[in-house]
Write an enzyme that holds these catalytic residues in place. Structure first.
Site, PDB file in Angstrom:
ATOM      1  N   GLU A  96       7.885   0.638  -4.812  1.00 36.00           N
ATOM      2  CA  GLU A  96       8.180  -0.611  -5.521  1.00 36.00           C
ATOM      3  C   GLU A  96       9.649  -0.648  -5.928  1.00 36.00           C
ATOM      4  O   GLU A  96      10.268   0.405  -6.119  1.00 36.00           O
ATOM      5  CB  GLU A  96       7.326  -0.697  -6.792  1.00 36.00           C
ATOM      6  CG  GLU A  96       6.137  -1.628  -6.690  1.00 36.00           C
ATOM      7  CD  GLU A  96       6.521  -3.107  -6.705  1.00 36.00           C
ATOM      8  OE1 GLU A  96       7.629  -3.484  -6.263  1.00 36.00           O
ATOM      9  OE2 GLU A  96       5.686  -3.888  -7.147  1.00 36.00           O
ATOM     10  N   ASP A  97      10.188  -1.845  -6.103  1.00 38.29           N
ATOM     11  CA  ASP A  97      11.557  -1.963  -6.581  1.00 38.29           C
ATOM     12  C   ASP A  97      11.632  -1.797  -8.099  1.00 38.29           C
ATOM     13  O   ASP A  97      12.421  -1.029  -8.621  1.00 38.29           O
ATOM     14  CB  ASP A  97      12.185  -3.300  -6.152  1.00 38.29           C
ATOM     15  CG  ASP A  97      11.298  -4.504  -6.474  1.00 38.29           C
ATOM     16  OD1 ASP A  97      10.157  -4.320  -6.965  1.00 38.29           O
ATOM     17  OD2 ASP A  97      11.737  -5.643  -6.229  1.00 38.29           O
ATOM     18  N   ASP A 100       7.687  -4.187 -14.174  1.00 34.17           N
ATOM     19  CA  ASP A 100       8.031  -4.983 -15.349  1.00 34.17           C
ATOM     20  C   ASP A 100       6.768  -5.100 -16.218  1.00 34.17           C
ATOM     21  O   ASP A 100       6.426  -4.172 -16.938  1.00 34.17           O
ATOM     22  CB  ASP A 100       8.547  -6.336 -14.823  1.00 34.17           C
ATOM     23  CG  ASP A 100       9.013  -7.271 -15.906  1.00 34.17           C
ATOM     24  OD1 ASP A 100       9.240  -6.839 -17.032  1.00 34.17           O
ATOM     25  OD2 ASP A 100       9.154  -8.481 -15.626  1.00 34.17           O
ATOM     26  N   THR A 101       6.012  -6.174 -16.112  1.00 37.81           N
ATOM     27  CA  THR A 101       4.761  -6.287 -16.887  1.00 37.81           C
ATOM     28  C   THR A 101       3.728  -5.269 -16.391  1.00 37.81           C
ATOM     29  O   THR A 101       2.849  -4.861 -17.138  1.00 37.81           O
ATOM     30  CB  THR A 101       4.150  -7.693 -16.732  1.00 37.81           C
ATOM     31  OG1 THR A 101       3.861  -7.927 -15.352  1.00 37.81           O
ATOM     32  CG2 THR A 101       5.082  -8.764 -17.252  1.00 37.81           C
ATOM     33  N   GLY A 102       3.821  -4.898 -15.109  1.00 39.80           N
ATOM     34  CA  GLY A 102       2.861  -3.962 -14.519  1.00 39.80           C
ATOM     35  C   GLY A 102       1.759  -4.656 -13.727  1.00 39.80           C
ATOM     36  O   GLY A 102       0.975  -3.993 -13.047  1.00 39.80           O
ATOM     37  N   THR A 104       1.879  -6.438 -10.998  1.00 40.54           N
ATOM     38  CA  THR A 104       1.997  -6.256  -9.545  1.00 40.54           C
ATOM     39  C   THR A 104       1.556  -4.850  -9.140  1.00 40.54           C
ATOM     40  O   THR A 104       0.766  -4.686  -8.209  1.00 40.54           O
ATOM     41  CB  THR A 104       3.459  -6.501  -9.091  1.00 40.54           C
ATOM     42  OG1 THR A 104       3.865  -7.776  -9.585  1.00 40.54           O
ATOM     43  CG2 THR A 104       3.585  -6.474  -7.582  1.00 40.54           C
ATOM     44  N   ASP A 156      16.345  -9.642  -6.366  1.00 42.89           N
ATOM     45  CA  ASP A 156      16.934 -10.979  -6.273  1.00 42.89           C
ATOM     46  C   ASP A 156      16.779 -11.789  -7.554  1.00 42.89           C
ATOM     47  O   ASP A 156      15.958 -11.489  -8.408  1.00 42.89           O
ATOM     48  CB  ASP A 156      16.251 -11.767  -5.156  1.00 42.89           C
ATOM     49  CG  ASP A 156      14.838 -12.194  -5.547  1.00 42.89           C
ATOM     50  OD1 ASP A 156      14.054 -11.323  -5.959  1.00 42.89           O
ATOM     51  OD2 ASP A 156      14.529 -13.397  -5.473  1.00 42.89           O
TER      52      ASP A 156
HETATM   53  P1  IMP Z   1       5.557  -7.225 -12.703  1.00 39.62           P
HETATM   54  O1  IMP Z   1       4.328  -7.659 -11.993  1.00 39.62           O
HETATM   55  O2  IMP Z   1       5.811  -8.077 -13.931  1.00 39.62           O
HETATM   56  O3  IMP Z   1       5.575  -5.757 -13.048  1.00 39.62           O
HETATM   57  O4  IMP Z   1       6.768  -7.559 -11.795  1.00 39.62           O
HETATM   58  C1  IMP Z   1       7.100  -6.822 -10.700  1.00 39.62           C
HETATM   59  C2  IMP Z   1       7.910  -7.650  -9.722  1.00 39.62           C
HETATM   60  O5  IMP Z   1       8.686  -8.647 -10.400  1.00 39.62           O
HETATM   61  C3  IMP Z   1       8.901  -6.778  -9.008  1.00 39.62           C
HETATM   62  O6  IMP Z   1       8.357  -6.242  -7.841  1.00 39.62           O
HETATM   63  C4  IMP Z   1      10.053  -7.733  -8.764  1.00 39.62           C
HETATM   64  O7  IMP Z   1       9.856  -8.417  -7.550  1.00 39.62           O
HETATM   65  C5  IMP Z   1      10.003  -8.730  -9.900  1.00 39.62           C
HETATM   66  N1  IMP Z   1      10.948  -8.401 -10.989  1.00 39.62           N
HETATM   67  C6  IMP Z   1      10.653  -7.928 -12.224  1.00 39.62           C
HETATM   68  N2  IMP Z   1      11.758  -7.738 -12.960  1.00 39.62           N
HETATM   69  C7  IMP Z   1      12.797  -8.079 -12.173  1.00 39.62           C
HETATM   70  C8  IMP Z   1      14.233  -8.070 -12.346  1.00 39.62           C
HETATM   71  O8  IMP Z   1      14.800  -7.681 -13.384  1.00 39.62           O
HETATM   72  N3  IMP Z   1      14.956  -8.501 -11.285  1.00 39.62           N
HETATM   73  C9  IMP Z   1      14.410  -8.915 -10.114  1.00 39.62           C
HETATM   74  N4  IMP Z   1      13.090  -8.923  -9.899  1.00 39.62           N
HETATM   75  C10 IMP Z   1      12.282  -8.516 -10.919  1.00 39.62           C
END
Ligand code: IMP
Length: 173
Positions: A96-97, A100-102, A104, A156
């Site tokens: 994963e890149d 954030d919230t977790g 994904t 991005d």
């Molecule tokens: P989550 O589901 O909130 O954990 O988000 C994960 C996905 O959100 C990552 O795989 C990114 O594609 C995108 N994302 C979260 N934070 C950032 C950021 O700071 N910059 C760019 N993409 C982000």
């Protein structure tokens, strides 16, 4: 182009990626590993990680999306599925890149887990720990970062800035 405040220079990223690759190799040694790269954000990280990984590696891709602009919608869409045959009975590393919230990572871990891999770990370049909504921690992480919206090295903002070789924050005028 907008001004970017650099958080991690190219050299720092490459050094950390190499450390993670060798750490993974220590675990798997001569066993084959399937790296599942999540598109599009993790593609730069996955390529560099595999180039530094000295063992037997395969590369697969998965595409999900949840983000619009700077915020997660919380609803994960699977845009490109993965063939279960490529996962069943294999050692799998999800690449994963950023977490954030977790949401994904939780979704992908369950999706791949349901395909019955031999083992499953997660590896993210960046971890925004303070933003976590779901109780999930990546097995490997490159850098823990503050609650900042970062771009570059695959990440991005509305499809822009992925091509930067460093990671930084866009300075808004
Ligand atoms: P989550 O589901 O909130 O954990 O988000 C994960 C996905 O959100 C990552 O795989 C990114 O594609 C995108 N994302 C979260 N934070 C950032 C950021 O700071 N910059 C760019 N993409 C982000």
């Amino acid at each position: 182009m907008d001004k970017i405040n650099i958080l991690y220079e190219e050299e720092a990223i490459q050094k950390r990626v190499k450390e993670i690759a060798l750490g993974l190799y220590d675990t798997y040694k001569d066993e084959e590993v399937v790296f599942v790269c999540t598109l599009k954000g993790a593609v730069f990280f996955a390529c560099d990680l595999l180039k530094r990984y000295p063992g037997d590696a395969r590369l697969e891709f998965l595409r999900v999306s949840s983000y619009e602009g700077e915020s997660s919608t919380g609803k994960i869409n699977l845009k490109m599925p993965l063939d279960a045959e490529k996962i069943n009975g294999k050692h799998v590393v999800i690449v994963e890149d950023i977490v954030d919230t977790g949401y994904t990572l939780e979704y992908i871990t369950k999706y791949i887990g349901d395909m019955h891999p031999k083992s499953l770990v997660t590896c993210t370049l960046l971890d925004k720990k303070a933003r976590r909504v779901v109780e999930i921690d990546p097995t490997y992480s490159g850098f823990v970062i503050e609650d900042l919206f970062v771009v570059g090295y695959g990440l991005d903002y509305d499809q822009k800035y992925r091509n930067l070789p460093y990671i930084g924050v866009v300075v808004k005028e």
